[in-house]
Design an enzyme around this catalytic site. Structure first.
Site, PDB file in Angstrom:
ATOM      1  CD1 TRP A 100      -2.170  -2.121   1.926  1.00  0.00           C
ATOM      2  CD2 TRP A 100      -3.055  -1.140   0.127  1.00  0.00           C
ATOM      3  NE1 TRP A 100      -3.239  -2.869   1.517  1.00  0.00           N
ATOM      4  CE2 TRP A 100      -3.804  -2.291   0.426  1.00  0.00           C
ATOM      5  CE3 TRP A 100      -3.435  -0.358  -0.967  1.00  0.00           C
ATOM      6  CZ2 TRP A 100      -4.908  -2.690  -0.339  1.00  0.00           C
ATOM      7  CZ3 TRP A 100      -4.531  -0.748  -1.731  1.00  0.00           C
ATOM      8  CH2 TRP A 100      -5.258  -1.896  -1.414  1.00  0.00           C
ATOM      9  CG  ASP A 170      -2.751   4.140   4.629  1.00  0.00           C
ATOM     10  OD1 ASP A 170      -3.786   3.976   5.297  1.00  0.00           O
ATOM     11  OD2 ASP A 170      -2.524   3.540   3.551  1.00  0.00           O
ATOM     12  CE  LYS A 194      -7.866  -3.032   4.634  1.00  0.00           C
ATOM     13  NZ  LYS A 194      -7.134  -2.178   3.734  1.00  0.00           N
TER      14      LYS A 194
HETATM   15  C1  LIG Z   1      -6.698  -1.624   2.641  1.00  0.00           C
HETATM   16  C2  LIG Z   1      -5.680  -0.570   2.658  1.00  0.00           C
HETATM   17  C3  LIG Z   1      -5.690   0.485   1.734  1.00  0.00           C
HETATM   18  C4  LIG Z   1      -6.703   0.568   0.613  1.00  0.00           C
HETATM   19  O1  LIG Z   1      -7.936   0.915   1.098  1.00  0.00           O
HETATM   20  P1  LIG Z   1      -9.164   1.142   0.113  1.00  0.00           P
HETATM   21  O2  LIG Z   1     -10.173   1.736   1.032  1.00  0.00           O
HETATM   22  O3  LIG Z   1      -9.549  -0.209  -0.416  1.00  0.00           O
HETATM   23  O4  LIG Z   1      -8.747   2.055  -0.960  1.00  0.00           O
HETATM   24  C5  LIG Z   1      -4.729   1.448   1.858  1.00  0.00           C
HETATM   25  N1  LIG Z   1      -3.783   1.395   2.804  1.00  0.00           N
HETATM   26  C6  LIG Z   1      -3.754   0.400   3.715  1.00  0.00           C
HETATM   27  C7  LIG Z   1      -2.690   0.397   4.755  1.00  0.00           C
HETATM   28  C8  LIG Z   1      -4.696  -0.612   3.660  1.00  0.00           C
HETATM   29  O5  LIG Z   1      -4.657  -1.607   4.557  1.00  0.00           O
END
Ligand SMILES: *Cc1c(COP(=O)(O)O)cnc(C)c1O
Length: 358
Positions: A100, A170, A194
């Site tokens: 990511w 993030d 998540k």
């Molecule tokens: C799942 C994830 C993403 C992507 O998220 P989306 O909402 O599907 O765009 C980005 N960064 C991390 C760390 C993730 O776990």
């Protein structure tokens, strides 16, 4: 029958929250309709929107000079929004600690002078590089990190010293899982699916002085200020996911807040790592001090056993344990909503499997 769902995302939600949502699903607080059917300009929805923000601020101890918004587009859209929103010198530094983080870096490169200042790709991302101030360009608009690396199973156990360069983090797979000092960061963002609620809502938390250096050509919808000024109601918000998130925030508050949640999460992760580290069959190759407490990958010595494990685990009600296709093996995502009993059931199953397949 409900299973223990170890999915990396969308992921398991607290049963208590699901039941509450179910109860109010077709007639929310005597409005005669579902939140799904409700105008986002209604007083009922405004109350949800407001309470979600108030509770989040309380849970994360978000300082007053930070704005919060619940928007659409996923964390991935923020990979592009970010370099257009903080755009003073048109340069930013990235730490590439996983798939990511690498995506975020590649997207930024399309718009600005993005520099990878450190990476752990040399060792399949199995550790977190040490970032020192001298590695960061002093005129970088921001430093981007990914706190918890969902696919590989690492996490930052320290906050990089970046001087005046704001840190953008993030938090998609670890938000609300442990206490953190929001004031140490410029921007925090996370997809909801998540550790917050259902897919469809993205959370942004931005220090307000960072709202005013947007690139002139930044699309209105990507502009953070559009959403923070409108209090998440610039256009149709992800209303149902935000409502469920509010119920999750209430649940976390009732539980005792993030401090209590963190202790539970640490205990769950310890239980699983302790077993793996003492097992002759299962292993996890992440540098110990950089291990994630949310996503725990592990393998057996061979592909056939991995397959057998996944199949039998599923039959035993332990599902979605398959590792990401780039990593293989297994991965247990044990977010906030995974009960301790679920991790215990997994460890018991692993013990039994190891005995039976010696
Ligand atoms: C799942 C994830 C993403 C992507 O998220 P989306 O909402 O599907 O765009 C980005 N960064 C991390 C760390 C993730 O776990």
């Amino acid at each position: 029958m409900r299973v223990y769902n170890f999915s990396a995302g969308p992921s398991t939600l607290p049963l208590e929250v699901l039941e509450k949502v179910q109860k109010k699903l077709i007639n929310y607080e005597n409005s005669g309709m579902s939140v799904m059917e409700m105008s986002h300009r209604s007083k009922e929805y405004e109350a949800i929107n407001t309470e979600a923000e108030v509770l989040l601020r309380e849970l994360m101890n978000i300082p007053k000079n930070y704005e919060v918004a619940f928007i659409q587009g996923g964390a991935s859209l923020q990979f592009e929004a970010l370099p257009l929103n903080i755009n003073k010198n048109g340069k930013a530094d990235y730490v590439v600690t996983g798939i990511w983080a690498e995506k975020a870096y590649k997207e930024a490169k399309k718009f600005i002078d993005a520099k990878e200042i450190a990476s752990s790709k040399d060792k399949s991302f199995n550790y977190i590089p040490k970032i020192t101030k001298s590695m960061i360009r002093s005129d970088a608009d921001y430093l981007h990190i990914c706190q918890n690396n969902t696919i590989v199973g690492t996490r930052f156990n320290y906050i990089p010293e970046a001087g005046n360069v704001p840190i953008v983090n993030d938090l998609s797979s670890c938000i609300l899982s442990e206490e953190m000092d929001v004031s140490k960061y410029g921007v925090l963002y996370a997809g909801a699916q998540k550790n917050i609620g259902p897919a469809g809502m993205t959370l942004i938390i931005v220090r307000n002085d960072l709202l005013d250096s947007t690139h002139a050509n930044c699309p209105t919808i990507l502009k953070w200020k559009t959403h923070t000024e409108a209090k998440s109601l610039y256009h149709t918000p992800p209303s149902f996911p935000t409502y469920v998130a509010m119920e999750v925030f209430r649940y976390l508050k009732k539980l005792g807040g993030i401090k209590v949640m963190q202790k539970i999460n640490e205990d769950k992760a310890k239980m699983l790592y302790d077993f793996i580290d003492n097992s002759k069959m299962f292993s996890n190759n992440i540098v110990k001090e950089d291990r994630s407490i949310m996503n725990i990958p592990f393998v057996t010595p061979c592909e056939e056993l991995n397959e057998k494990f996944l199949k039998e685990a599923k039959a035993a009600g332990l599902t979605t344990l398959k590792g990401h296709k780039l990593v293989g093996g297994m991965r247990a995502s044990i977010y906030n909503a995974m009960p301790t009993e679920g991790v215990k059931a997994l460890v018991d199953f692993m013990k039994k499997f190891e005995k039976e397949n010696k």
